[in-house]
Design a protein around this motif. Structure first.
Motif: not given
Length: 276
Positions: A133, A167, A169-171, A173-174, A203
């Motif tokens: 992140g 998971q 990508l979701s966590d 989240d950028r 993506k």
């Protein structure tokens, strides 16, 4: 679709020879692996930045992707819980973003790192999410995408399949975080490229277009007689799913180190005409 060679198999040659060989094949775009014998970079500075920029200009080669050093025992580990390594890792990626700006390069290619076997995997996952992140935030300030790939399953890795990628990508989240598909790694892990193409769709920001021999742990070049994958089928599958971006030609077999120009020329010859 562009095919980007990497400088990895020129590891025992100078950067100038690497660029001269790539230029001789008519190739203009590359994925630059940040090995210190070619790009002398660490958490504090890029020590030969001018030489890198001048060499690329001299040989009319453009860098489309930067790939950092990031595996064990490299100093910069995205999953580390050690505060000193975290600080060094952040500094390293800040230098990578700085270099990307110098080279007008808009993509960094990374993996999820590794964790100590005596560490809690859930904590390591949280470290990875936090670190990636931050890297995305640093890169995003300069309009740079971060492309994340899965690696072959090992006990010290967590990002190794389609489910863990979803998971992540979701966590994380950028908006500038994208997926790198590695055709050889996907096949070696018993997964299906089509499943990745259908699940991640828009993506997908990058492809490592690699071949493999199941009995050898290496990315094989296209044209290697031991490779088992069908280049034309893979390329056309990518096209049919709407991918027309950059494909890195990762070729890591040690037998290639003595004749990298020949290996690249053969791979490009195989790929030529695959798109139909």
């Amino acid at each position: 679709m562009r095919f980007l060679p990497t400088n990895q198999i020129w590891r025992y040659w100078s950067f100038d020879t690497c660029l001269r060989d790539i230029e001789a094949t008519g190739t203009r775009d590359i994925d630059l692996w940040l090995c210190n014998n070619h790009v002398n970079i660490d958490a504090h500075d890029i020590y030969n930045a001018k030489a890198v920029v001048d060499g690329l200009r001299k040989h009319r080669v453009r860098v489309r992707t930067l790939t950092p050093e990031q595996g064990n025992p490299k100093a910069y580990n995205i999953m580390s819980s050690d505060c000193h390594i975290k600080r060094l890792t952040e500094g390293y990626y800040r230098q990578i973003v700085r270099l990307a700006g110098m080279l007008d390069c808009s993509r960094i290619s990374i993996n999820g790192g590794w964790f100590s076997l005596d560490e809690d995997p859930s904590k390591a996952w949280d470290n990875m999410v936090s670190s990636i992140g931050l890297i995305c935030d640093i890169a995003g300030e300069q309009g740079i995408d971060v492309c994340l790939e899965t690696l072959t399953p090992k006990r010290y890795r967590l990002l190794t399949d389609r489910g863990s990628m979803a998971q992540a990508l979701s966590d994380i989240d950028r908006p500038n975080l994208q997926v790198t598909l590695d055709t050889g790694t996907i096949a070696r892990g018993g997964e299906d490229l089509e499943d990745y193409l259908e699940q991640f769709e828009t993506k997908i920001g990058y492809v490592h277009l690699t071949n493999l021999d199941p009995s050898v742990f290496a990315h094989l070049a296209w044209g290697d007689e031991h490779g088992i994958l069908d280049a034309a089928r893979i390329v056309n599958s990518l096209i049919q799913h709407g991918f027309d971006g950059d494909c890195a030609l990762e070729m890591t077999c040690p037998s290639y180190f003595n004749k990298p120009r020949e290996v690249l020329a053969r791979a490009l010859s195989v790929l030529k005409g695959c798109e139909r």
